[in-house]
Design an enzyme around this catalytic site. Structure first.
Site, PDB file in Angstrom:
ATOM      1  N   HIS A 103      64.757 -43.683  45.963  1.00  0.00           N
ATOM      2  CA  HIS A 103      64.136 -42.361  45.815  1.00  0.00           C
ATOM      3  C   HIS A 103      63.276 -42.338  44.566  1.00  0.00           C
ATOM      4  O   HIS A 103      63.691 -42.792  43.499  1.00  0.00           O
ATOM      5  CB  HIS A 103      65.188 -41.255  45.707  1.00  0.00           C
ATOM      6  CG  HIS A 103      64.583 -39.897  45.509  1.00  0.00           C
ATOM      7  ND1 HIS A 103      64.075 -39.157  46.556  1.00  0.00           N
ATOM      8  CD2 HIS A 103      64.359 -39.172  44.392  1.00  0.00           C
ATOM      9  CE1 HIS A 103      63.566 -38.021  46.078  1.00  0.00           C
ATOM     10  NE2 HIS A 103      63.730 -38.005  44.770  1.00  0.00           N
ATOM     11  N   ASP A 182      70.941 -26.919  49.964  1.00  0.00           N
ATOM     12  CA  ASP A 182      69.856 -27.330  49.076  1.00  0.00           C
ATOM     13  C   ASP A 182      68.529 -26.741  49.525  1.00  0.00           C
ATOM     14  O   ASP A 182      67.697 -26.361  48.691  1.00  0.00           O
ATOM     15  CB  ASP A 182      69.753 -28.854  49.006  1.00  0.00           C
ATOM     16  CG  ASP A 182      68.556 -29.294  48.196  1.00  0.00           C
ATOM     17  OD1 ASP A 182      68.530 -29.000  46.982  1.00  0.00           O
ATOM     18  OD2 ASP A 182      67.632 -29.897  48.760  1.00  0.00           O
ATOM     19  N   ARG A 189      64.590 -21.708  43.725  1.00  0.00           N
ATOM     20  CA  ARG A 189      64.214 -22.209  42.394  1.00  0.00           C
ATOM     21  C   ARG A 189      62.707 -22.174  42.203  1.00  0.00           C
ATOM     22  O   ARG A 189      62.209 -21.926  41.105  1.00  0.00           O
ATOM     23  CB  ARG A 189      64.733 -23.634  42.213  1.00  0.00           C
ATOM     24  CG  ARG A 189      66.227 -23.737  42.009  1.00  0.00           C
ATOM     25  CD  ARG A 189      66.725 -25.158  42.210  1.00  0.00           C
ATOM     26  NE  ARG A 189      65.941 -26.096  41.414  1.00  0.00           N
ATOM     27  CZ  ARG A 189      65.604 -27.312  41.823  1.00  0.00           C
ATOM     28  NH1 ARG A 189      65.946 -27.741  43.027  1.00  0.00           N
ATOM     29  NH2 ARG A 189      64.914 -28.107  41.037  1.00  0.00           N
ATOM     30  N   SER A 204      69.992 -31.486  43.781  1.00  0.00           N
ATOM     31  CA  SER A 204      69.101 -31.347  44.935  1.00  0.00           C
ATOM     32  C   SER A 204      68.770 -32.711  45.524  1.00  0.00           C
ATOM     33  O   SER A 204      68.904 -32.945  46.729  1.00  0.00           O
ATOM     34  CB  SER A 204      67.817 -30.623  44.518  1.00  0.00           C
ATOM     35  OG  SER A 204      66.882 -30.593  45.577  1.00  0.00           O
ATOM     36  N   LYS A 208      71.121 -34.796  49.123  1.00  0.00           N
ATOM     37  CA  LYS A 208      70.509 -35.346  50.341  1.00  0.00           C
ATOM     38  C   LYS A 208      70.713 -36.859  50.417  1.00  0.00           C
ATOM     39  O   LYS A 208      70.982 -37.403  51.489  1.00  0.00           O
ATOM     40  CB  LYS A 208      69.019 -34.992  50.377  1.00  0.00           C
ATOM     41  CG  LYS A 208      68.745 -33.495  50.501  1.00  0.00           C
ATOM     42  CD  LYS A 208      67.295 -33.190  50.759  1.00  0.00           C
ATOM     43  CE  LYS A 208      66.419 -33.429  49.544  1.00  0.00           C
ATOM     44  NZ  LYS A 208      66.599 -32.415  48.501  1.00  0.00           N
TER      45      LYS A 208
END
Length: 450
Positions: A103, A182, A189, A204, A208
């Site tokens: 990620h 989320d 947010r 967040s 996932k």
């Protein structure tokens, strides 16, 4: 693949008061596991109102959370939906195949996922890369891949598992069932000034990624002008928090801190980034893109115990390219089809000659966005051919009148505003001396560093 559902956990509306929990965090107190579980479940169910969760998010931004609180908050968000299970992936002798994922926190010209997933897969390691779309100045992996004629992002769980089993690589959209809490909190947010809260950013991302069920995870945490985190200190704090979350959840997690002062590679857009990724898969491409692709591949492979290979070799020998072609074709894409071309182009040239000492990533990302490569709202469409080609990077020599940028778009009226974004984006030292370039890789954080 049948996701194991852990969603819809029943909660007692009267067990806690949202107002009391907000006060606890506002005053610097610590939330218990039960309180966190209740808050997330009640918010997902609609019992806790948006304005109450907004107040909680602001309290977290201002007061922070302990490692234990963030870990529990993340686990509660995972429990709000389904989780993926790749345990059915087996080797020929029946052993479980370990999966690896990556990620990135997002940057300009960050096309690394495109060559990285097939590169790691070329060693037989399954890569379930669930990706997203771009918003603002950072591009989205799915937007880039959708520039390939016929390619589709949405796969069923069964299609995803079958592709991982046969090809070891899949890049696709995450299903709506992963961490639905989320999704609600992320949107909240964005409109309440709490996007910068590191506990909420980390939970967040990691809710996932952990829900995806991967065995090893490598985080590419960007720092600098074009990154979400502008300072090294904030980037390291985010990286440490995410590595801790992954470790606490039993995922072998490491993080690389990488520079985003300058865009990655020589393109920022969609189709043009695919084009550059193909150069890397063919054994060429910009040195920085190759360096980061190889470093991340090495970390991903090591995370599942593959340490006796040099990932650069499969870029040179064509195996990564073979993996790419099969992956794209399996998702309906034509790997041989020409990529879309923008209808209009405009060149910006150097005013003076010398050494390029700075190329501001944020300015390039903003220009690409204004040209149509990105979106301002999630429902906006993007242009496949739009973007910015860069002809010089820091350390390069340029002559007066030499091209610095080529702007690409289908809407000619977009060019003027994109050009404005690039005003002051480049510094040139007219003395022509060498430029001092910061390293691309700025740090590495593992569980042992926590």
């Amino acid at each position: 693949m049948t996701p194991s559902s852990v969603s819809g956990a029943a909660f007692d509306p009267g067990a806690f008061s949202a107002t009391d929990l907000i006060r606890t965090k506002r005053d610097g107190g610590r939330l218990s596991d039960a309180e966190i579980d209740w808050m997330i479940a009640a918010y997902t169910d609609g019992y806790v109102a948006d304005e109450q969760m907004s107040a909680m998010a602001m309290a977290i931004l201002l007061r922070g959370m302990s490692r234990e609180e963030i870990s529990r908050w993340t686990a509660a968000m995972i429990a709000s939906g389904e989780t993926m299970d790749f345990s059915s992936l087996k080797t020929a002798d029946g052993a479980r195949r370990l999966t690896a994922d990556k990620h990135s926190t997002g940057g300009v010209g960050d096309k690394i996922t495109l060559p990285l997933a097939p590169l790691v897969a070329s060693y037989g390691v399954p890569v379930p890369q669930l990706s997203g779309r771009g918003l603002g100045h950072t591009g989205g992996t799915l937007d880039k891949l959708e520039a390939i004629p016929g390619w589709r992002a949405s796969l069923t769980n069964e299609e995803m598992l079958a592709q991982l089993d046969s090809l070891s690589a899949v890049i696709c959209a995450a299903g709506a069932g992963l961490a639905p809490a989320d999704k609600k909190l992320y949107a909240l947010r964005d409109v309440t000034g709490t996007v910068e809260a590191i506990p909420l950013i980390a939970s967040s991302i990691m809710s996932k990624k952990i829900a995806e069920g991967t065995d090893a995870l490598v985080l590419d945490v960007k720092t600098g002008s074009g990154a979400f985190m502008k300072t090294r200190e904030d980037s390291e704090e985010l990286a440490r928090t995410m590595v801790a979350l992954g470790t606490d959840a039993g995922v072998n997690t490491t993080a690389l801190i990488t520079s985003m002062e300058t865009p990655l590679g020589l393109t920022a857009g969609n189709g043009i980034e695919v084009e550059e990724s193909l150069e890397v898969l063919a054994g060429g491409g910009p040195a920085d893109v190759v360096e980061l692709t190889v470093e991340l591949a090495r970390e991903m492979l090591a995370g599942v115990g593959v340490t006796d290979v040099d990932p650069a070799e499969n870029l040179r020998n064509g195996r990564a390219m073979d993996s790419w072609k099969k992956m794209i074709a399996a998702q309906g894409g034509d790997p041989q089809a020409p990529l879309p071309q923008a209808a209009h182009s405009h060149t910006i040239t150097a005013a003076v000659g010398g050494t390029v000492t700075r190329l501001d990533a944020m300015s390039v990302g903003l220009a690409a966005w204004r040209l149509g490569a990105g979106r301002a709202r999630k429902e906006d469409t993007v242009q496949a051919g739009a973007g910015v080609r860069m002809h010089a990077k820091p350390g390069d020599q340029v002559a007066a009148g030499q091209p610095l940028f080529t702007l690409l778009t289908d809407d000619q009226e977009r060019i003027a505003r994109a050009e404005e974004a690039l005003n002051g984006a480049v510094d040139v030292d007219v003395s022509g001396g060498p430029a001092e370039l910061p390293p691309l890789l700025q740090g590495r954080i593992t569980a042992q560093d926590l």
